[in-house]
Design an enzyme around this catalytic site. Structure first.
Site, PDB file in Angstrom:
ATOM      1  N   GLY A 210       0.824  -1.207   0.000  1.00 29.03           N
ATOM      2  CA  GLY A 210       0.000   0.000   0.000  1.00 29.03           C
ATOM      3  C   GLY A 210       0.853   1.250   0.000  1.00 29.03           C
ATOM      4  O   GLY A 210       2.042   1.196  -0.308  1.00 29.03           O
ATOM      5  N   ASN A 211       0.248   2.359   0.312  1.00 25.13           N
ATOM      6  CA  ASN A 211       0.991   3.620   0.397  1.00 25.13           C
ATOM      7  C   ASN A 211       0.392   4.486   1.505  1.00 25.13           C
ATOM      8  O   ASN A 211      -0.591   4.115   2.129  1.00 25.13           O
ATOM      9  CB  ASN A 211       1.000   4.339  -0.960  1.00 25.13           C
ATOM     10  CG  ASN A 211      -0.403   4.668  -1.429  1.00 25.13           C
ATOM     11  OD1 ASN A 211      -1.100   5.464  -0.813  1.00 25.13           O
ATOM     12  ND2 ASN A 211      -0.842   4.025  -2.515  1.00 25.13           N
ATOM     13  N   ARG A 212       1.032   5.644   1.726  1.00 28.04           N
ATOM     14  CA  ARG A 212       0.683   6.446   2.901  1.00 28.04           C
ATOM     15  C   ARG A 212      -0.485   7.404   2.669  1.00 28.04           C
ATOM     16  O   ARG A 212      -0.797   8.206   3.548  1.00 28.04           O
ATOM     17  CB  ARG A 212       1.916   7.237   3.359  1.00 28.04           C
ATOM     18  CG  ARG A 212       3.004   6.337   3.912  1.00 28.04           C
ATOM     19  CD  ARG A 212       4.269   7.133   4.209  1.00 28.04           C
ATOM     20  NE  ARG A 212       4.036   8.200   5.171  1.00 28.04           N
ATOM     21  CZ  ARG A 212       4.913   9.166   5.426  1.00 28.04           C
ATOM     22  NH1 ARG A 212       6.066   9.195   4.772  1.00 28.04           N
ATOM     23  NH2 ARG A 212       4.644  10.100   6.315  1.00 28.04           N
ATOM     24  N   SER A 213      -1.138   7.349   1.541  1.00 24.22           N
ATOM     25  CA  SER A 213      -2.210   8.319   1.285  1.00 24.22           C
ATOM     26  C   SER A 213      -3.418   8.072   2.197  1.00 24.22           C
ATOM     27  O   SER A 213      -3.887   6.941   2.328  1.00 24.22           O
ATOM     28  CB  SER A 213      -2.659   8.222  -0.175  1.00 24.22           C
ATOM     29  OG  SER A 213      -3.728   9.108  -0.387  1.00 24.22           O
TER      30      SER A 213
END
Ligand code: CTP
Length: 407
Positions: A210-213
């Site tokens: 995933g990512n930090r958004s």
């Protein structure tokens, strides 16, 4: 004072209890001379500085501070509901605190709770009060909700002292109010499509890349567009903040799902904004059962490219020639080979978008926080800097650029 004439609108002018209330008489005059119907709602304390007779004579309407007069007309609800703009000047530290916490202990705070129109606040107080952490937190809360809170001017304060805390001049307040009125319904009848959040690419039933958004910027874009009259479809990937209930919500998880939903929904949109952080790669193989650390557990994950949603959206828009405006985001870091803006300009050309919102993410800035700073680059060569502001303010700055470009 120079006044600008726009179509007559209903303005509620809230006046809190500060010495600068006397300067607001001139603002009231400017608003009425612009053709607006202005209802003044002072607080009890404001009447110590300027009496009801002055407000009534200048506005042509009776004034009241409490919810108990004219009860049959339900003024505590009506005034806010019917307003096209609410201006509070001066906004004292006490008024900012009551507004930030949603109190409804007089007519003005009731108006603020029932108004869905733009709200402009012009604080005025002593420097110590303006800089107090409590006031800073209240201002941040209000700005995050979309209230436009002006910075106080610097200069002579009530007594012999001077510093930051003066009410800006009436002409500046009138200009800010007029700008907000122009923004008010500039997306009315427009259909906008926004992606928000961050995609998750599964490795097995429990793990993902995933990512930090957080989705905050996309949600702020949706809230701002709704406030400006747009119909909003929000394609949301793993938001950590609630989506506005007035938006049509389409939930997705992976880059592939986001791609398909965006391409489908884009057929009906006047503007598309890709604020989501989309995975560029996904695991080539998704295990059907949880990967165990014993046995023949893989030590390497093979990845494959995902589709570039933005590039496909631009291609769709150009093919259909429906004049749809496409806005991309770019999280960039500068280095020896180029600045954040230079990399942004190259990405704008590569992706073919109309506008690119470039965030400098050096040092993690921009993620998981309520504020953001950006430069918005246009395919027409324009470059507009949006200084560090709440994500809602950044959202409004983006719509300020989108609205006049819509066909
Ligand atoms: N984007 C997209 N599909 C992808 C990757 C990104 O639509 N698979 C969109 C993002 O939503 C954003 C824009 O493209 O609006 C730029 O994203 P960014 O991550 O900055 O750029 P990349 O295209 O991934 O390029 P790079 O990572 O090489 O800078």
């Amino acid at each position: 004072m120079v006044t600008e004439s726009v179509s007559p609108v209903r303005v509620v002018l809230g006046v809190a209890g500060g010495i600068a209330a006397y300067k607001v008489c001139e603002l009231l005059r400017g608003l009425t001379e612009s053709g607006h119907d202005v209802r003044v709602v002072p607080t009890e304390a404001a009447l110590h500085f300027v009496g009801a007779a002055t407000w009534e004579a200048l506005s042509g309407h009776p004034v009241s501070t409490q919810v108990w007069s004219g009860v049959a007309d339900v003024p505590h609800v009506r005034l806010g509901q019917d307003a096209d703009l609410v201006v509070v000047a001066p906004a004292t530290a006490d008024l900012l605190a009551r507004a930030a916490h949603g109190l409804a202990d007089d007519l003005l705070t009731n108006v603020l709770l029932t108004a869905s129109c733009p709200v402009l606040m012009a604080p005025a107080m002593h420097t110590e009060m303006w800089e107090h952490p409590a006031t800073c937190a209240n201002v941040a809360t209000l700005r995050a909700r979309g209230v436009v809170v002006l910075e106080p001017a610097v200069g002579r304060l009530t007594g012999v002292d001077s510093g930051k805390g003066r009410l800006p001049e009436a002409s500046e307040l009138l200009a800010a109010a007029t700008a907000l009125l122009h923004r008010r319904r500039d997306l009315a009848g427009r259909r906008v499509l926004i992606s928000a959040g961050g995609t998750r690419e599964p490795l097995d039933p429990v793990r993902f890349l995933g990512n930090r958004s957080s989705g905050r910027q996309g949600v702020a874009l949706a809230e701002a567009a709704l406030a400006r009259g747009a119909k909003v479809v929000l394609v949301a990937a793993n938001l950590v903040v609630p989506a506005p209930s007035a938006a049509t919500l389409v939930l997705v998880g992976t880059a592939a799902q986001l791609h398909d939903e965006m391409l489908e929904q884009a057929k009906h949109a006047d503007a598309v904004v890709m604020a989501a952080a989309v995975a560029d790669f996904r695991p080539r193989r998704v295990e059907a059962t949880k990967i165990k650390k014993t046995g023949d557990a893989p030590t390497q994950v093979l990845l494959e490219r995902t589709a570039d949603v933005l590039v496909d959206l631009v291609a769709r828009a150009r093919e259909s020639a429906d004049g749809q405006l496409v806005v991309g985001f770019a999280a960039e870091t500068g280095d020896a080979a180029g600045s954040v803006v230079e990399y942004g300009r190259a990405k704008l050309a590569r992706k073919g978008v109309d506008l690119l919102v470039v965030n400098d993410v050096s040092g993690g800035q921009g993620f998981e926080v309520a504020h953001n700073a950006a430069v918005v680059l246009g395919s027409d060569g324009s470059e507009v800097a949006v200084p560090d502001a709440s994500k809602r303010e950044v959202a409004d700055a983006i719509w300020d650029l989108v609205a006049p470009r819509l066909r």
